[in-house]
Design a protein around this motif. Structure first.
Motif, short mmCIF file in Angstrom:
data_model
loop_
_atom_site.label_atom_id
_atom_site.label_comp_id
_atom_site.label_asym_id
_atom_site.label_seq_id
_atom_site.Cartn_x
_atom_site.Cartn_y
_atom_site.Cartn_z
N LYS A 496 0.83 -1.20 0.00
CA LYS A 496 0.00 0.00 0.00
C LYS A 496 0.87 1.26 0.00
CE LYS A 496 -3.75 -2.28 2.50
NZ LYS A 496 -4.55 -2.32 3.73
N GLU A 497 0.32 2.32 -0.55
CA GLU A 497 1.04 3.59 -0.59
C GLU A 497 0.65 4.46 0.61
OE1 GLU A 497 0.91 5.77 -4.17
OE2 GLU A 497 1.54 4.12 -5.45
N ASP A 498 1.60 5.25 1.06
CA ASP A 498 1.35 6.20 2.15
C ASP A 498 0.39 7.28 1.65
OD1 ASP A 498 1.54 8.23 4.17
OD2 ASP A 498 3.45 7.32 4.79
N LYS A 499 -0.61 7.61 2.47
CA LYS A 499 -1.58 8.63 2.08
C LYS A 499 -0.96 10.02 2.00
CE LYS A 499 -5.60 6.16 3.89
NZ LYS A 499 -6.74 6.19 4.86
N ASN A 500 0.13 10.21 2.77
CA ASN A 500 0.85 11.49 2.73
C ASN A 500 2.32 11.21 2.35
OD1 ASN A 500 -1.37 13.16 3.76
ND2 ASN A 500 -1.05 12.01 5.66
#
Length: 757
Positions: A496-500
Motif C-alpha cells: 500500500k502507498e502512504d496517504k501522505n
C-alpha cells in the motif's frame, strides 16, 4: 451483483431514457390488441359504426326514439343534435348537406354537433335500449309481429266504447304508442325495459348499431365505404404504432448495448488496474489463468446480463401489469385463465432454476481449469516435446475439456427444453381461452374481437413472465461471475502507498540503505532474509552472490517493493521506501529481471519502454553499451524490426541484452541487474560490463550474479547464505576473510586465475 451495478452510475441518464422508451414500447404493444378487437367488433361486425350514437338521423326516426325516453334524456339529446331542413339552411349549406345526406331533400334530419367523448358515451347509454326497441318493432321477424299484436290487443281492451269500433289493424305501431294514455304507455315501456334487463351489453350494443346502420342506408350514406374506411384507418394506426414500437425496441437495444459495453469496459479497466497493483501473494491466490478468465469470460457474462436486464427487466413488468389490467378490462370473468398461465410458467422455470443453477458456478471453475491447463501446456511446449509427453498432455487437456463440455451440454439441453415447454403452455392457454370464450360469445356476454384481444393480452402476460424467468435463470451465472470480479476488486492489497507521501532527499541521490531488514513470505513460517544491513552508494557497484536459495533475488525485489519487509527498513535517497509513491520510487530504478521479458512491438518500442521521450541517439547509445547494436543492424528493419509476444523470435542472449539496453535507455539513478548476464558468453559479458562502467559512473549499480567473473570489479560484494550476510567487502577482501565466498570462487575459477584476478 448489486456491487457491480454501482459502476453504472455514469450511465444513469441513458438508463432513464431506456426506461422511458420501454414504457412507450409497452404502451404501443398493449394497445395493438384493442385495435385488433375494434377491427373485428366494429370494422367487421358493426360495419365501421363505433356506437349507437348516429352522426345523422331522420327526424321521424328520432321521434320514435323519443317515445321511449324520459323528458330529461330527450332534452340531453336535443342539446347535442342540430335540426336541419330546407328552410333553416342557406342554398350553399343545403347543397353541401344534401350531397352528404340525400334524405334531407324529403324530410328533416338531426345532425350530431359534438365530438366530446364523454358526451357521446352518455348519449350511447341513453340511446342503446330505445334503438333496440325501435329496431325490434320495425323488423319483420315473428317475435316483433307478436309484440305488435299484443300491443294492439292491450290498446283495444283499454280504449273507451266510443272508440271500440275503430279499426286498429292498419294503424302504425308508433302512432298507437303515442296515442296511448301516458300511464298505460309508461307501463308498457317499463315492461319492455324489464325484458331487456338480462340482455348482455354486447347484444344491446350490436342491435343498436344495426338500427344506426339501417338509418344510414335510409339516409343514403354508403355503409360499405364507411366500413372500408374504418378498417383501413384502424389498420394504418396499427402500422404506425408498430413502427413506433419497433423504433423504440431498436433504440433500447442500441442504448442497452452501449451501457453493457461501457460497464464491461469499466470493469475490465478497474480489474486490470487492481491486478497491476497485486503483489506476488495476490497473484498466487488467484492464478494468472483465473485472472484472465475473470477479465474476459466473467465480465462478458456480466455485460450480456446487463443488456438483457435493461431490455427485459424493466420492460416485462410494464407488459405484465399493463396486460393484466387490459385483460381484466376486456373480460374479468376469464381472469382465472391468466392465473393458470402464470402458474404454468412459474412451475416450469422453477424446475429449470433448481436444476441448472448449481451448474453455473461449476461451469466457471471449469473454464478457469481449462485456461490453466491450456496456458501450462502452451508455455511448456519445449519441455513437453523434449520429454515426449505429448500424449499425456493431450489426455490431460481432453479430460478437462470433456468435463467442461459435459456441464455445458447439460445446461444447454435444459435451457433448450424451456422454449418448447413455454410454447406448450401458451398454446394450451390459447385453446382454453377459445373454449371458454366461445361459450361467452354464444350467450352474448362477449364479442369475438374481445376474445381475440384477451388471447393476445394473455400471451403478452405469459411472455412477460417468461422474460422475467429467463433473467432469473441467467442471473445465477452472472451472479457467480459478479462475485468473482468483486473478489478481485475488493481484494485487500498488501503493498500500500502512504496517504501522505514524502519527497526524496536530493542531497542523498542514489543512496540505498538496508537497516536490520528481515523478510518472510506471507503465510510462511520462517524468515527468508535475516537482519540484512548494508549501504550502496551512488557511483559504486554493489554485487550480491550466494548459493541458490540464499535470498539474492528476494533482497533485490524488496527495493522495488514487489514485497514489503517484515522488519527493519529500506531507504532510497534517505527516505523509507514505504513513505514515498510507488511510481516515484520505481521511476528512479532501471530494472533488468533474471528472465528477460520483451513485449510485442518493435525493438525501438521495447527500448523506449521505460522512457517514451528518449531520443534516437539515446536508443542507439543504449544498444551499443548492451552489445546489441550488431545483431540489430543485421536485421532488415533495424530498430523497427518486429518483436513477437514474449520476445520468442530472438535468442535468449539477444533478449537479455535488449532488456539491459532498455534499462540503460531509461537513464535511472539506480540500476538493478538480477542475474542479467547469465545468458551472455564471457567475451560479451566483459565488453558489456566495461561499457556499462563508464555509463553508470554517477548511478548506483546493484548486481545479483552467479558468476564470480561478473562481479570481480564491484566496489562492494555482499555474500549471502541462507538469508544472512556472511561476508561483505571487495573481491580480494572476501577471498581472505569469507570462506563461503572463497568456496564459490574456487568452484568457478582455478587458484591461479583467482590470484591473477
Amino acid at each position: 451483483m448489486l456491487k457491480i451495478f454501482k459502476h453504472l452510475r455514469n450511465s444513469s441518464f441513458i438508463i432513464f431514457i431506456i426506461i422511458l422508451l420501454l414504457a412507450g414500447q409497452a404502451s404501443c404493444e398493449l394497445s395493438l390488441p384493442t385495435y385488433t378487437s375494434n377491427i373485428i367488433n366494429i370494422g367487421i361486425q358493426q360495419s365501421g359504426i363505433e356506437n349507437s350514437v348516429p352522426e345523422v338521423i331522420r327526424k321521424s326516426e328520432m321521434d320514435k326514439l323519443f317515445i321511449f325516453l324520459s323528458d330529461k334524456n330527450k332534452n340531453t339529446i336535443l342539446n347535442n343534435y342540430k335540426l336541419l331542413n330546407k328552410n333553416s339552411l342557406s342554398d350553399e349549406e343545403y347543397n353541401k348537406y344534401k350531397d352528404s345526406y340525400p334524405a334531407l331533400s324529403d324530410e328533416e334530419i338531426y345532425l350530431l354537433n359534438t365530438k366530446d367523448k364523454d358526451i357521446i358515451k352518455k348519449l350511447d347509454n341513453i340511446l342503446g335500449k330505445p334503438e333496440l326497441i325501435v329496431y325490434g318493432l320495425e323488423s319483420d321477424d315473428e317475435s316483433a309481429k307478436m309484440i305488435q299484436q299484443q300491443m294492439k290487443n292491450n290498446m283495444t281492451s283499454n280504449m273507451s266504447i266510443s272508440n271500440a269500433n275503430q279499426n286498429l289493424e292498419n294503424m302504425d305501431m308508433f302512432a298507437m304508442l303515442q296515442s296511448m294514455p301516458k300511464k298505460q304507455k309508461n307501463n308498457l315501456i317499463k315492461e319492455m325495459d324489464n325484458q331487456l334487463i338480462n340482455l348482455p351489453d354486447a347484444m344491446i350494443s350490436q342491435s343498436a348499431v344495426s338500427f344506426v346502420k339501417n338509418e344510414y342506408n335510409e339516409i343514403g350514406i354508403d355503409t360499405g365505404k364507411l366500413q372500408t374506411q374504418y378498417i383501413l384507418t384502424t389498420g394504418a394506426e396499427m402500422i404506425g404504432i408498430t413502427i413506433l414500437s419497433v423504433v423504440a425496441a431498436i433504440t433500447v437495444g442500441f442504448l442497452a448495448s452501449r451501457v453493457g459495453a461501457s460497464l464491461g469496459r469499466t470493469l475490465r479497466s478497474k480489474t486490470f488496474e487492481k491486478v497491476m497493483r497485486f503483489s506476488s501473494k495476490e497473484m498466487t491466490e488467484f492464478s494468472t489463468a483465473s485472472l484472465i478468465t475473470r477479465s474476459t469470460n466473467d465480465i462478458q457474462q456480466i455485460q450480456q446480463m446487463t443488456v438483457m436486464m435493461l431490455r427485459m427487466v424493466f420492460f416485462a413488468p410494464f407488459m405484465a401489469i399493463g396486460g393484466i389490467y387490459k385483460a381484466l378490462s376486456t373480460n374479468a370473468s376469464m381472469a382465472w385463465i391468466i392465473g393458470v398461465a402464470v402458474l404454468g410458467v412459474v412451475v416450469i422455470v422453477g424446475i429449470l432454476f433448481a436444476t441448472v443453477m448449481p451448474r453455473f458456478k461449476k461451469l466457471q471453475n471449469l473454464v478457469d481449469r481449462l485456461n490453466l491447463v491450456t496456458r501450462e501446456i502452451l508455455t511448456g511446449l519445449p519441455v513437453i516435446r523434449a520429454f515426449s509427453t505429448e500424449r499425456f498432455e493431450e489426455k490431460r487437456f481432453d479430460g478437462v475439456n470433456k468435463d467442461l463440455t459435459k456441464v455445458n451440454m447439460f445446461v444447454n439441453r435444459m435451457m433448450s427444453c424451456m422454449m418448447p415447454a413455454m410454447m406448450l403452455v401458451m398454446n394450451a392457454i390459447s385453446v382454453l381461452i377459445v373454449w371458454v370464450g366461445a361459450k361467452n360469445i354464444d350467450t352474448g356476454a362477449m364479442q369475438v374481437g374481445d376474445m381475440m384481444a384477451f388471447i393476445q393480452y394473455t400471451m403478452q402476460i405469459v411472455m412477460s413472465f417468461l422474460m422475467i424467468s429467463m433473467i432469473s435463470v441467467m442471473l445465477p451465472r452472472a451472479a457467480v461471475s459478479a462475485n468473482r470480479i468483486n473478489e478481485v476488486l475488493e481484494k485487500d492489497i498488501i503493498i500500500k502507498e502512504d496517504k501522505n507521501p514524502q519527497a526524496f532527499d536530493a542531497s542523498k541521490k542514489g543512496l540505498v540503505e538496508f537497516k536490520n531488514v528481515s523478510f518472510k513470505y506471507p503465510d510462511a513460517d520462517e524468515d527468508i532474509l535475516h537482519d540484512i544491513n548494508f549501504t550502496a552508494n551512488s557511483g559504486e557497484t554493489t554485487a550480491f552472490i550466494g548459493s541458490t536459495g540464499s535470498g539474492k533475488s528476494t533482497l533485490i525485489n524488496l527495493i522495488l517493493r514487489f514485497h514489503d519487509v517484515t522488519k527493519g527498513e529500506i531507504k532510497v535517497d534517505g527516505v523509507n521506501i514505504k513513505n514515498v509513491r510507488l511510481h516515484d520510487l520505481r521511476e528512479k530504478i532501471g530494472y533488468v529481471p533474471q528472465k528477460g521479458v520483451l513485449f510485442s512491438g518493435t525493438i525501438d518500442s521495447n527500448l523506449r519502454y521505460g522512457k517514451k521521450d528518449a531520443t534516437q541517439e539515446d536508443i542507439i547509445k543504449a544498444a551499443k553499451i548492451a552489445q546489441s547494436i550488431d545483431f540489430i543492424n543485421d536485421k532488415e528493419d533495424k530498430f523497427d524490426s518486429e518483436i513477437s509476444q514474449g520476445g520468442s523470435n530472438v535468442s535468449g542472449g539477444q533478449k537479455q541484452r535488449l532488456s539491459i539496453a532498455r534499462a540503460i535507455a531509461k537513464d535511472p539513478e539506480i540500476f538493478i541487474f538480477d542475474d542479467s548476464f547469465s545468458a551472455l558468453d564471457f567475451k560479451t559479458d566483459a565488453k558489456l560490463r566495461k561499457a556499462l562502467k563508464s555509463e553508470t559512473s554517477n548511478s548506483t549499480v546493484l548486481i545479483v550474479a552467479q558468476r564470480i567473473s561478473t562481479i570481480l570489479d564491484a566496489d562492494q560484494i555482499v555474500v549471502l547464505d541462507e538469508g544472512r550476510i556472511v561476508g561483505k567487502g571487495t573481491h580480494k577482501e572476501l577471498l581472505k576473510n569469507c570462506e563461503i565466498y572463497k568456496e564459490i570462487a574456487l568452484s568457478q575459477l582455478s587458484k591461479e586465475e583467482l590470484e591473477n584476478e
